[in-house]
Design a protein around this motif. Structure first.
Motif, short mmCIF file in Angstrom:
data_model
loop_
_atom_site.label_atom_id
_atom_site.label_comp_id
_atom_site.label_asym_id
_atom_site.label_seq_id
_atom_site.Cartn_x
_atom_site.Cartn_y
_atom_site.Cartn_z
N ILE A 65 -1.65 101.01 103.74
CA ILE A 65 -0.41 101.69 104.08
C ILE A 65 -0.60 103.20 104.03
CG2 ILE A 65 2.02 102.01 103.46
CD1 ILE A 65 1.41 99.22 104.44
N GLY A 66 -0.05 103.88 105.05
CA GLY A 66 -0.03 105.33 105.08
C GLY A 66 1.38 105.87 104.92
N MET A 67 1.55 107.16 105.11
CA MET A 67 2.84 107.79 104.87
C MET A 67 3.02 108.95 105.84
SD MET A 67 4.32 109.27 101.24
CE MET A 67 2.85 110.24 100.93
N GLY A 68 4.23 109.09 106.40
CA GLY A 68 4.54 110.19 107.29
C GLY A 68 5.83 110.87 106.89
N MET A 69 5.72 112.01 106.23
CA MET A 69 6.90 112.76 105.81
C MET A 69 6.95 114.14 106.46
SD MET A 69 6.95 111.84 101.75
CE MET A 69 8.43 112.80 101.44
N THR A 70 5.82 114.84 106.50
CA THR A 70 5.79 116.25 106.88
C THR A 70 5.92 116.45 108.38
OG1 THR A 70 4.30 116.63 105.02
CG2 THR A 70 4.47 118.37 106.65
N GLU A 71 6.81 117.36 108.75
CA GLU A 71 6.95 117.77 110.15
C GLU A 71 6.73 119.26 110.27
OE1 GLU A 71 10.59 116.28 111.82
OE2 GLU A 71 10.11 114.20 111.31
N LYS A 72 6.38 119.71 111.47
CA LYS A 72 5.92 121.09 111.65
C LYS A 72 6.99 122.12 111.31
CE LYS A 72 4.91 120.02 115.87
NZ LYS A 72 4.43 120.04 117.30
N GLN A 73 8.26 121.79 111.54
CA GLN A 73 9.31 122.76 111.31
C GLN A 73 9.80 122.79 109.87
OE1 GLN A 73 9.90 119.84 112.81
NE2 GLN A 73 11.31 118.98 111.32
N GLY A 74 9.43 121.78 109.06
CA GLY A 74 10.00 121.70 107.73
C GLY A 74 9.01 121.72 106.57
N GLY A 75 7.80 121.20 106.78
CA GLY A 75 6.85 121.12 105.68
C GLY A 75 7.41 120.27 104.55
N SER A 76 7.48 120.84 103.37
CA SER A 76 7.99 120.12 102.20
C SER A 76 9.50 119.88 102.28
CB SER A 76 7.67 120.89 100.92
OG SER A 76 6.27 120.95 100.71
N PHE A 93 1.63 115.91 109.67
CA PHE A 93 0.53 115.33 108.88
C PHE A 93 0.74 113.83 108.75
CE2 PHE A 93 -0.37 119.63 107.37
CZ PHE A 93 -1.75 119.61 107.22
N MET A 94 -0.18 113.09 109.31
CA MET A 94 -0.23 111.63 109.11
C MET A 94 -1.66 111.32 108.69
SD MET A 94 2.52 109.63 109.76
CE MET A 94 2.07 108.13 110.61
N SER A 95 -1.86 111.18 107.40
CA SER A 95 -3.21 110.90 106.91
C SER A 95 -3.53 109.42 107.08
CB SER A 95 -3.33 111.30 105.44
OG SER A 95 -3.55 112.67 105.31
N ALA A 96 -4.82 109.17 107.25
CA ALA A 96 -5.33 107.80 107.39
C ALA A 96 -4.59 107.04 108.49
CB ALA A 96 -5.24 107.08 106.05
N PRO A 97 -4.65 107.52 109.73
CA PRO A 97 -3.86 106.91 110.81
C PRO A 97 -4.32 105.52 111.22
CG PRO A 97 -5.30 108.61 111.70
CD PRO A 97 -5.39 108.71 110.21
N MET A 98 -5.40 105.01 110.63
CA MET A 98 -5.81 103.64 110.91
C MET A 98 -5.22 102.64 109.92
SD MET A 98 -7.62 103.33 113.67
CE MET A 98 -6.33 104.39 114.28
N ASP A 142 -2.44 100.06 108.45
CA ASP A 142 -1.73 99.01 109.19
C ASP A 142 -0.24 99.27 109.29
OD1 ASP A 142 -3.97 96.97 109.61
OD2 ASP A 142 -4.09 97.38 107.46
N GLY A 143 0.29 100.10 108.41
CA GLY A 143 1.70 100.44 108.46
C GLY A 143 1.91 101.77 107.77
N PHE A 144 3.05 102.41 108.07
CA PHE A 144 3.34 103.74 107.54
C PHE A 144 4.78 103.79 107.06
CE2 PHE A 144 0.30 103.89 110.95
CZ PHE A 144 -0.76 104.62 110.41
N LEU A 145 4.99 104.38 105.91
CA LEU A 145 6.33 104.69 105.45
C LEU A 145 6.70 106.05 106.02
CD1 LEU A 145 6.34 103.39 101.77
CD2 LEU A 145 7.53 102.43 103.74
N ILE A 146 7.71 106.08 106.84
CA ILE A 146 8.08 107.27 107.60
C ILE A 146 9.54 107.62 107.36
CG2 ILE A 146 8.46 108.11 109.96
CD1 ILE A 146 5.94 106.69 110.83
#
Length: 552
Positions: A186-197, A222-227, A229-233
């Motif tokens: 599992i990966g994670m996607g939180m950060t966006e270019k306009q907001g960062g933290s 930032f989406m680390s480890a894009p391979m 199987d699923g991402f919490l976004i």
């Protein structure tokens, strides 16, 4: 592991002396007195045999070489296949997959969830501490997989299918749909270019298309480890910022439109692929409730921050291991480097940092094990942010000083110290940089005053052992009661919280040489702490023995 004999380079007319052969074949656990003591103090004593076994595994030459290869042969991104189909594939060197296989087979992603016994988080943290000394990049997906479980459990239906595969000790790096695999990452996607933290500034949107199923549209910086199987976004749903599990493949077996734009070119953590991603109408399941996205993912973030503490502490330990090993073998100006008092001062000081970092890390692991107890829960609320801030922030300079102990060799890429130095800033920046951690501490102090009371209750256990410590705790109490320019003073406050807590824990560990040196150098020294400035009267011999990887 010795340089007592000349090394020939294939020519009968030249021989090379005084170059230190690479350190390998040592037991990372068996030679780490500080780790052994912290395991017993914090309730992980039952894992002693397992850690001894794994310490030997992590010292094997072939394991060490995998760490080198995974960094030398970086991930390669392929957007399309040979006939033009979009595949968004990242290819890794086999050594990366071997390290992933090793980590998952040892339960670094699952053991406290699958075997929730007293001391489970302590034992898992200790094993991860050993493993992280091999290589840190692949630890990113291992950590995210481990940390995802409490969040995914908020959707019982999805959890029923996914969590058994997430916690499976197998590893399947193949590019296949999740329902065809027995183990998942599992990966994670939180950060966006306009907001960062500032994730509440996220612009990615989610629209419900059926009960609990959404379509996501937007981007992630930032989406680390894009391979994985699923991402919490995190995405903006009609009810507000919400959390979603977005699989790489849809349930019908077609590719989910998560399109990688490029891989980041980073100063460190280079074995791990970090990507920019466009989300073009991707399928996702709601995790938790609409508008409760931060609440749903915050447990995952807290665990990943803790693993930053583990990883940075491990980096510090491996840096010291390399520095003291080299100094024990290398000669200059007629004697071995470690025989020079000034080098002894530097090495002992570097090791003291590890003692403090490890004590704080393992104490927080114990709090994770006992989170059902109010005191431990409150200690964890402050301690994870304080520890992540302090340990990760101390590591870059620590890595540099250790690298300098090897001279020019230390800066060469095929020496591990160069990699440790490049990797060191990453944990300090990811999962919330220094200011974010400091602000999180202040937020906890103001919103949860009970957490401060429990912090001082913990420090109070060591009250009366050393008057210097008592005075430092009294000063900290004054600092926390003064709300004037509270945010402006945040870093100084968190510094003092970290130092006093480390001293308390070292006092409880009951090693007089370590405690005295730590207090004199970290508490009594005024101004900035400079490595190698230990005062007179320190038990240098004891500190160096505790640091030396060849002393068991």
């Amino acid at each position: 592991m010795s340089n007592d004999h000349p090394v020939f380079n294939g020519s009968s007319s030249y021989q090379m002396n005084n170059q230190v052969l690479p350190l390998s074949g040592h037991n990372l656990y068996g030679a780490d007195q500080a780790l052994q003591e912290n395991i017993h103090i914090n309730g992980g004593h039952w894992a002693e045999d397992e850690l001894q076994r794994y310490g030997e595994v992590c010292g094997r030459p072939e394991m060490i070489e995998r760490g080198y290869a995974a960094n030398e042969f970086k991930p390669i991104f392929e957007s399309h296949d040979r006939i033009g189909r979009r595949i968004d594939l990242v290819r890794y060197h086999p050594s990366y997959h071997q390290l992933m296989q090793l980590a998952l087979s040892e339960g670094l992603h699952s053991s406290p969830w699958t075997d929730p016994r007293p001391g489970a988080h302590v034992a898992r943290a200790a094993k991860n501490y050993l493993h992280s000394q091999l290589e840190t990049g692949h630890g990113c997906p291992v950590t995210m997989t481990f940390a995802s479980v409490p969040s995914i459990e908020l959707n019982p239906e999805i959890a029923k299918e996914w969590i058994p595969k997430i916690t499976n000790r197998g590893y399947d790096g193949s590019n296949r749909p999740y329902f065809e695999k027995s183990s998942l990452t599992i990966g994670m996607g939180m950060t966006e270019k306009q907001g960062g933290s500032d994730v509440r500034a996220n612009t990615t949107t989610a629209v419900s298309i059926s009960d609990g199923i959404y379509e996501l549209l937007g981007h992630k910086w930032f989406m680390s480890a894009p391979m994985c199987d699923g991402f919490l976004i995190l995405a903006q749903a009609p009810g507000g910022l919400s959390c979603f599990l977005v699989p790489r493949w849809k349930p019908d077996g077609t590719k989910n439109p998560l399109e990688i734009q490029r891989l980041k070119v980073k100063c460190g953590n280079v074995s791990n692929a970090s990507s920019e991603m466009e989300i073009r109408g991707a399928f996702g399941w709601l995790i938790g409730e609409e508008g409760r996205g931060v609440s749903a993912i915050i447990k995952m973030v807290a665990i990943t921050r803790f693993d930053c503490m583990v990883g940075s502490s491990a980096g510090q330990r491996q840096a010291v291991v390399q520095a003291i090993y080299n100094a024990s073998k290398r000669k200059a100006f007629g004697q071995t480097l470690i025989d020079y008092p000034l080098m002894q001062n530097v090495l002992a000081d570097l090791h003291l940092e590890v003692e403090g970092s490890l004590a704080l890390t393992m104490r927080i692991a114990r709090a994770m094990d006992q989170e059902q107890i109010e005191h431990e829960k409150m200690l964890l609320r402050l301690g994870a942010a304080v520890g992540k801030y302090w340990i990760c922030k101390r590591s870059p300079h620590h890595a540099y000083e250790a690298m300098e102990c090897l001279g020019g060799n230390g800066a060469i890429e095929n020496f591990i110290t160069a990699r440790i130095y490049r990797d060191a800033p990453i944990n300090a920046i990811w999962e919330g940089s220094g200011n974010i951690q400091a602000m999180d501490v202040l937020r906890a102090i103001t919103k949860t005053p009970a957490a401060v009371s429990h912090w001082f209750d913990e420090l109070g256990i060591s009250r009366g052992i050393d008057t210097r410590f008592d005075k430092a705790v009294d000063n900290l109490r004054k600092e926390l009661s003064d709300l004037n320019q509270f945010e402006y003073r945040a870093r100084y406050i968190v510094d003092q919280m970290a130092i006093t807590m480390q001293i308390h824990l070292l006092l409880q560990n009951n090693n007089e040489a370590v405690c005295d040196a730590f207090i004199k150098s970290r508490l009594e020294n005024t101004g900035a702490h400079n490595t190698g400035c230990l005062p007179k009267g320190i038990d240098i011999e004891t500190l160096l023995k505790r640091a030396n990887p060849l002393v068991i």
